[in-house]
Enzyme design. Structure first.
Site, short mmCIF file in Angstrom:
data_model
loop_
_atom_site.label_atom_id
_atom_site.label_comp_id
_atom_site.label_asym_id
_atom_site.label_seq_id
_atom_site.Cartn_x
_atom_site.Cartn_y
_atom_site.Cartn_z
N GLU A 161 9.97 17.13 14.81
CA GLU A 161 10.21 16.93 13.38
C GLU A 161 9.34 17.87 12.55
OE1 GLU A 161 10.92 13.23 10.37
OE2 GLU A 161 9.08 13.17 11.56
N GLY B 207 7.28 5.71 7.67
CA GLY B 207 6.39 6.87 7.74
C GLY B 207 6.58 7.61 9.04
N LYS C 291 0.85 -1.19 0.00
CA LYS C 291 0.00 0.00 0.00
C LYS C 291 0.89 1.24 0.00
CE LYS C 291 -1.72 2.89 2.70
NZ LYS C 291 -1.83 4.12 1.85
N THR D 270 1.88 7.75 13.23
CA THR D 270 1.24 6.63 12.53
C THR D 270 1.91 5.32 12.89
OG1 THR D 270 0.72 8.12 10.70
CG2 THR D 270 0.54 5.76 10.28
N GLU E 95 10.35 2.19 10.27
CA GLU E 95 11.34 3.24 10.02
C GLU E 95 10.57 4.55 10.08
OE1 GLU E 95 13.14 6.17 8.73
OE2 GLU E 95 12.94 5.30 6.73
#
Length: 483
Positions: free
Chosen positions: A387, A228, A175, A232, A250
């Site tokens: 971030e 991502g 996906k 999430t 990651e």
């Protein structure tokens, strides 16, 4: 681009819309134009793809490692023949400069398949001898691999997962990000073109809630590899944990670029600028915090700003362009909110801080921010520890190596970083004390694909790359035979 492309899912070798026949609009970051429609898939489409992967699993697993390596070579060759198309689609879909899409995204996608093909040919299972027995380690496929990839390096990161997953005998449900679907569809076209057995590779488009979540929680998916954002990633980990799936995450980074007092600015500034702003800063490895020895602080800022001000921001299709657009209006607004926050926190915007001047009219509805350099923030401020994932760097002085290390470790992230110095040994010793999965000394993003890739703290779980990927995408089984 005037025609809107209609993309489909690729399941069991067939192209098909989502069962609900709902669609997601794909928008060009550079122009804001509607360029494609993709299926807004749901759990029903995921079920079909997983069923196809299960049906194909036995036949694919029975092939030898060398036979599967040969398949990777065929895929690499077919991708290489379409390298120009990959670059064009990637630039259109992400807003990045065409030169970056060609030299990094397209080239690395081919290289990933070739690299893992070679890894497969060189792979040797371990044998451990005892005085009265022999232990043989056998590597079996895990099963159905769910692969979820982000929008910043779409085919680059998808191929990084697909190649070792196929090599070790798994079947796949992939996906990609709904914001950058085009090269994932091209990869599915390549799988069809080389006659990969039906169901070995399946592609399901859609958003995270309707397609990603059902994939990570599916009871018949045995492995999840996710790249991502950290927020999430937490949800992915929760969803996958109940089924005891193998999991690789990651995630995000807030990486430090450390400039020691003995740095050779003239030779190293280009590398430092690249580490700051590659792909508009939309790379999890970018050095968004620049820590500078106080004795050279002013001279570094002068040299750095001169280099940044010379960067060409504009038309992604122009060969001279160095920085393109951000991925979406929402992401642009998020980055701009951090720039506003930096001023509230007492920061001084030395350059950038908004849309670039002189963008052609054709791009007036795109999502643009000039490379932005911020001074005067505390190293523990939000803008210096959270971030941002855009073309924004903050500058911070330090008095000695110990203080630089303290500041570098002052975040919840631990993905990467770089140290710039004429004393490589001192740089290497500093690197050992930084809480990150990857540290470069006098370079950045200088990748040997054999080494482990991954982060610590909130930057992820697990490692991929070389033997680490082969281990993750397989189950090690020991067979002990007593003599």
């Amino acid at each position: 681009m005037s025609d809107v492309i209609q993309l489909s899912n690729f399941i069991a070798g067939n192209w098909q819309p989502s069962l609900c026949e709902h669609w997601i609009e794909n928008i060009s970051p550079a122009t804001g134009e509607h360029i494609a429609n993709i299926p807004c898939s749901t759990d029903e489409d995921i079920d079909l793809a997983v069923e196809a992967a299960i049906d194909a699993a036995d036949e694919w697993a029975q092939l030898s490692l060398k036979e599967r390596a040969d398949w990777l070579e065929r895929i690499a060759g077919a991708l290489e023949e379409r390298a120009d198309e990959i670059a064009q689609l990637e630039s259109l879909d992400t807003g990045k400069p065409i030169t970056l899409a060609r030299n990094v995204d397209a080239a690395r996608s081919v290289a990933n398949f070739r690299f893992f093909a070679e890894q497969g040919r060189e792979f040797e299972s371990e044998i451990f001898e005892m005085s009265d027995a022999t232990n043989r380690v056998l590597y079996k496929p895990v099963g159905v691999a769910g692969l979820i990839t982000p929008w910043n390096l779409p085919l680059y990161l998808l191929s990084w997962k697909v190649a070792p997953a196929l090599l070790m005998g798994n079947t796949i449900v992939a996906k990609p990000s709904e914001m950058t679907p085009m090269t994932a569809s091209l990869l599915a076209e390549v799988m069809e073109e080389v006659d990969l057995p039906r169901g070995v590779f399946n592609l399901v488009h859609g958003n995270g809630l309707d397609a990603g979540a059902p994939l990570t929680s599916h009871p018949d998916v045995d492995l999840i590899s996710f790249t991502g954002g950290t927020t999430t990633g937490r949800e992915v980990a929760k969803s996958a944990s109940s089924g005891f799936k193998k999991l690789s995450l990651e995630l995000g980074g807030k990486n430090a670029t450390i400039i020691r007092e003995d740095v050779d600015l003239e030779s190293m500034i280009p590398g430092i600028v690249r580490a700051s702003f590659l792909n508009q800063g939309q790379v999890c490895l970018c050095g968004s915090r620049i820590l500078i020895h106080e004795s050279i602080y002013d001279s570094f800022i002068d040299a750095f700003l001169n280099a940044v001000s010379d960067m060409i921001v504009g038309d992604p299709s122009d060969e001279d362009t160095e920085l393109g657009a951000l991925i979406s209006a929402a992401h642009r607004d998020k980055v701009m909110a951090y720039i506003d926050l930096a001023e509230e926190e007492g920061g001084d915007i030395l350059c950038g801080g908004g849309a670039p001047v002189g963008i052609p009219d054709a791009f007036e509805h795109g999502f643009w921010i000039s490379p932005t350099v911020i001074d005067g923030l505390s190293p523990d401020s939000r803008c210096a520890t959270e971030e941002i994932f855009g073309p924004v760097v903050t500058l911070h002085p330090f008095a000695d190596d110990s203080e630089a290390i303290e500041i570098a470790n002052m975040t919840d992230y631990g993905l990467a970083g770089s140290i710039w110095t004429q004393d490589a040994e001192a740089g290497s010793q500093m690197a050992e004390k930084i809480e990150s999965g990857m540290i470069w000394v006098n370079c950045w993003l200088h990748r040997d694909l054999r080494v482990p890739f991954g982060g610590v703290k909130n930057s992820g779980v697990g490692r991929e790359g070389g033997r680490w990927s082969l281990s993750f995408f397989s189950e090690a089984i020991n067979i002990c035979v007593k003599r």
